[in-house]
Design a protein around this motif. Structure first.
Motif, PDB file in Angstrom:
ATOM      1  N   LEU A 136      22.625  41.325  40.862  1.00 45.03           N
ATOM      2  CA  LEU A 136      23.376  40.206  40.293  1.00 45.03           C
ATOM      3  C   LEU A 136      24.681  40.671  39.652  1.00 45.03           C
ATOM      4  O   LEU A 136      25.732  40.045  39.830  1.00 45.03           O
ATOM      5  CB  LEU A 136      22.508  39.482  39.262  1.00 45.03           C
ATOM      6  N   MET A 137      24.629  41.777  38.888  1.00 42.98           N
ATOM      7  CA  MET A 137      25.846  42.295  38.284  1.00 42.98           C
ATOM      8  C   MET A 137      26.868  42.675  39.354  1.00 42.98           C
ATOM      9  O   MET A 137      28.059  42.380  39.246  1.00 42.98           O
ATOM     10  CB  MET A 137      25.550  43.513  37.409  1.00 42.98           C
ATOM     11  N   GLY A 138      26.384  43.305  40.428  1.00 38.57           N
ATOM     12  CA  GLY A 138      27.277  43.731  41.501  1.00 38.57           C
ATOM     13  C   GLY A 138      27.957  42.571  42.198  1.00 38.57           C
ATOM     14  O   GLY A 138      29.164  42.607  42.471  1.00 38.57           O
ATOM     15  N   THR A 139      27.213  41.507  42.507  1.00 42.88           N
ATOM     16  CA  THR A 139      27.825  40.375  43.199  1.00 42.88           C
ATOM     17  C   THR A 139      28.798  39.635  42.286  1.00 42.88           C
ATOM     18  O   THR A 139      29.850  39.154  42.737  1.00 42.88           O
ATOM     19  CB  THR A 139      26.746  39.397  43.696  1.00 42.88           C
ATOM     20  N   ARG A 140      28.467  39.537  41.019  1.00 45.32           N
ATOM     21  CA  ARG A 140      29.397  38.882  40.094  1.00 45.32           C
ATOM     22  C   ARG A 140      30.691  39.680  39.973  1.00 45.32           C
ATOM     23  O   ARG A 140      31.796  39.112  39.932  1.00 45.32           O
ATOM     24  CB  ARG A 140      28.739  38.714  38.716  1.00 45.32           C
ATOM     25  N   ILE A 141      30.583  40.992  39.923  1.00 46.16           N
ATOM     26  CA  ILE A 141      31.788  41.821  39.832  1.00 46.16           C
ATOM     27  C   ILE A 141      32.598  41.731  41.119  1.00 46.16           C
ATOM     28  O   ILE A 141      33.835  41.711  41.095  1.00 46.16           O
ATOM     29  CB  ILE A 141      31.404  43.285  39.507  1.00 46.16           C
ATOM     30  N   LEU A 142      31.904  41.643  42.275  1.00 45.48           N
ATOM     31  CA  LEU A 142      32.623  41.477  43.549  1.00 45.48           C
ATOM     32  C   LEU A 142      33.412  40.172  43.566  1.00 45.48           C
ATOM     33  O   LEU A 142      34.587  40.147  43.967  1.00 45.48           O
ATOM     34  CB  LEU A 142      31.628  41.504  44.708  1.00 45.48           C
ATOM     35  N   VAL A 143      32.789  39.088  43.140  1.00 44.24           N
ATOM     36  CA  VAL A 143      33.482  37.802  43.106  1.00 44.24           C
ATOM     37  C   VAL A 143      34.638  37.850  42.109  1.00 44.24           C
ATOM     38  O   VAL A 143      35.747  37.385  42.389  1.00 44.24           O
ATOM     39  CB  VAL A 143      32.505  36.669  42.739  1.00 44.24           C
ATOM     40  N   PHE A 144      34.378  38.434  40.938  1.00 48.65           N
ATOM     41  CA  PHE A 144      35.429  38.556  39.931  1.00 48.65           C
ATOM     42  C   PHE A 144      36.607  39.357  40.485  1.00 48.65           C
ATOM     43  O   PHE A 144      37.776  38.970  40.307  1.00 48.65           O
ATOM     44  CB  PHE A 144      34.882  39.244  38.678  1.00 48.65           C
ATOM     45  N   THR A 145      36.325  40.465  41.150  1.00 45.89           N
ATOM     46  CA  THR A 145      37.394  41.319  41.678  1.00 45.89           C
ATOM     47  C   THR A 145      38.232  40.577  42.702  1.00 45.89           C
ATOM     48  O   THR A 145      39.465  40.721  42.730  1.00 45.89           O
ATOM     49  CB  THR A 145      36.790  42.595  42.305  1.00 45.89           C
ATOM     50  N   PHE A 146      37.602  39.766  43.543  1.00 44.26           N
ATOM     51  CA  PHE A 146      38.343  39.004  44.555  1.00 44.26           C
ATOM     52  C   PHE A 146      39.324  38.048  43.891  1.00 44.26           C
ATOM     53  O   PHE A 146      40.520  38.037  44.210  1.00 44.26           O
ATOM     54  CB  PHE A 146      37.354  38.237  45.446  1.00 44.26           C
ATOM     55  N   PHE A 147      38.838  37.224  42.979  1.00 46.01           N
ATOM     56  CA  PHE A 147      39.715  36.240  42.333  1.00 46.01           C
ATOM     57  C   PHE A 147      40.717  36.920  41.397  1.00 46.01           C
ATOM     58  O   PHE A 147      41.853  36.461  41.274  1.00 46.01           O
ATOM     59  CB  PHE A 147      38.887  35.204  41.574  1.00 46.01           C
ATOM     60  N   TRP A 148      40.289  37.992  40.736  1.00 43.70           N
ATOM     61  CA  TRP A 148      41.195  38.701  39.840  1.00 43.70           C
ATOM     62  C   TRP A 148      42.359  39.323  40.605  1.00 43.70           C
ATOM     63  O   TRP A 148      43.514  39.268  40.161  1.00 43.70           O
ATOM     64  CB  TRP A 148      40.426  39.777  39.072  1.00 43.70           C
ATOM     65  N   THR A 149      42.069  39.899  41.768  1.00 46.17           N
ATOM     66  CA  THR A 149      43.141  40.492  42.579  1.00 46.17           C
ATOM     67  C   THR A 149      44.103  39.414  43.064  1.00 46.17           C
ATOM     68  O   THR A 149      45.333  39.600  43.023  1.00 46.17           O
ATOM     69  CB  THR A 149      42.545  41.251  43.776  1.00 46.17           C
ATOM     70  N   ALA A 150      43.564  38.283  43.522  1.00 46.05           N
ATOM     71  CA  ALA A 150      44.427  37.181  43.947  1.00 46.05           C
ATOM     72  C   ALA A 150      45.279  36.680  42.778  1.00 46.05           C
ATOM     73  O   ALA A 150      46.481  36.402  42.939  1.00 46.05           O
ATOM     74  CB  ALA A 150      43.580  36.033  44.504  1.00 46.05           C
TER      75      ALA A 150
END
Length: 466
Positions: A136-150
């Motif tokens: 769960l932590m990993g998927t949340r960080i993946l989603v965060f990284t996608f939107f944060w980079t955009a």
């Protein structure tokens, strides 16, 4: 926003082909400051709220620093110069800055909405991946990284060119006072966020991201629609080289034009050292305060008091910069700051002493930021302003990437004696003062107050110009 022709006897202001009456200048200021307020609310809120969200995901400290600090700086070092050169050369019905500001704005707002729903999307992705999920932590960080980079890509484009728009449309006679108001808006946004929202960020991260995304999207879009640019002369023709070197030609030209003229090297040095001089004290101020027995509450009140003082000083400082030139304000501010930080190092390391020196550190830093806000528009070539401004930001970003770990290592080696942060601030500000002296001498060589003309870099690489 080109004001109608002024009647005889009425004062007019000009910025390139734009002509303003007093009403036109006021209208221009209001729309730019409205956009600035939407921009600054986003800037003030996004980093602390993102850090709180990442902490709620149980992210390690190094990952938080990487996502929030190093990655944005790295993207800026690559994207900033490219966007700046493209904007300087662009000619269109909407101007050369507005298209680059308008187009990313909805994407930045959408990215903030994405960050708002990151916890829910991360949980959905975790369930969708099943046994292949990194957790769960990993998927949340993946989603965060996608939107944060955009978010960061869009923000970097806007951050790079917003000042360039101001440089193009605000009359030089009043640009110092405008940047004083610009600074005041930034302080007000910081006060509002920290007073009303910061304490609620832990429990209302989603709402803060969503509301501020909507506020930024509407506010900045309205500014883009209301502020009009003038006409620009055609860009200089691009020299063609052999096919073998064609791909590197823009990079070579950028580096040659920005970094082979001694006058601009002095500008970059003075600008960068002045911007980072307060970093050592800021980086360890809360730890320094605790080490001398100061409570977090008193530390916060000291910081709030400095913001109020800075807010009161903003407009007088802008008028001072317009009258005496920001280069002189910057020189004297760095000299005074060097004295304050030296005092912070040599005086007894006690609570009362730290309160006074930290308060003066923050106020003088604010004086420098406000007084020199119009420095780049007053000194850099108008035709290639964004390009040279991006070069200055490139140098600063490089320092920002390497300075924090170096500071941390130094303080650790010195046994966590945080007064050495004042010593580092003194050394950097003294270097900045020296660079300002060299820059002032170059300013006089190129015409001074009455006849200044920014030097135009040679098309051919002829080594360091004078």
């Amino acid at each position: 926003m080109n004001s109608p022709a002024a009647s005889p006897g009425r004062r007019i202001w000009t910025a390139g082909t734009l002509t303003y009456t007093l009403a036109g200048v006021v209208s221009l200021f209001l729309w730019l400051l409205a956009g600035d307020f939407a921009w600054m609310m986003k800037e003030r809120a996004i980093t602390p709220v993102a850090q709180i969200m990442l902490r709620s995901f149980e992210s390690p400290d190094w990952l938080v620093g990487l996502l929030v600090g190093s990655i944005p700086a790295g993207i800026g070092m690559i994207l900033g110069p490219v966007v700046s050169v493209c904007s300087d050369r662009h000619r269109g019905r909407w101007g050369r800055r507005i298209p680059y500001l308008f187009i990313p704005t909805p994407f930045v707002a959408l990215a903030m909405f994405g960050l708002a729903v990151t916890p829910a999307l991360g949980e959905w992705l975790h369930q969708a991946l099943g046994e292949h999920s990194p957790g769960l932590m990993g998927t949340r960080i993946l989603v965060f990284t996608f939107f944060w980079t955009a978010f960061e890509i869009g923000s970097i484009i806007v951050n790079t060119l917003f000042i360039a728009l101001i440089n193009d449309v605000v009359p030089k006679q009043v640009i110092g006072r405008f940047f004083a108001l610009f600074r005041a808006v930034s302080l007000i946004a910081g006060i509002l966020f920290n007073f009303f929202l910061m304490g609620k960020a832990q429990a209302h991260t989603i709402e803060i991201f969503g509301v501020l995304g909507l506020f930024y999207g509407i506010g900045f879009t309205l500014m883009c629609l209301k502020v009009k640019e003038g006409e620009y002369p055609p860009p200089e023709p691009v020299e063609r080289v052999s096919r073998k070197g064609k791909r590197l030609e823009p990079l070579v030209r950028y580096l040659r034009e920005c970094f082979t003229h001694r006058y601009y090297l002095c500008f970059f040095l003075a600008f960068t050292l002045g911007m980072i001089a307060n970093a050592p004290v800021n980086a360890f101020s809360i730890f320094h305060a605790r080490s001398v027995g100061m409570s977090d509450d008193l530390y916060g009140k000291c910081l709030a008091l400095s913001y109020v003082i800075s807010l009161i000083l903003t407009y007088p400082l802008g008028s001072l910069a317009d009258r005496f030139h920001p280069i002189r304000v910057g020189l004297w501010a760095t000299i005074i700051y060097a004295g304050v930080t030296l005092a912070g190092f040599v005086l007894p390391n006690e609570g009362n002493v730290f309160f006074v020196t930290f308060l003066l550190h923050t106020v003088i830093s604010g004086i420098y930021l406000t007084g020199t806000a119009s420095l780049a528009p007053r000194l850099l070539p108008q035709a290639k302003f964004a390009q040279f401004a991006s070069a200055a930001s490139l140098v600063t970003a490089g320092c920002v990437m390497v300075l924090p770990p170096m500071l941390g290592t130094f303080i650790q080696v010195m046994g966590h004696q945080y007064r050495y942060a004042f010593l580092l601030g003194f050394l950097i500000s003294a270097g900045s003062a020296g660079a300002y002296v060299l820059l002032l001498r170059g300013f006089y060589r190129h015409g001074g107050d009455a006849n200044y003309e920014p030097p135009i870099p040679e098309a051919e690489n002829e080594g360091l110009n004078r």
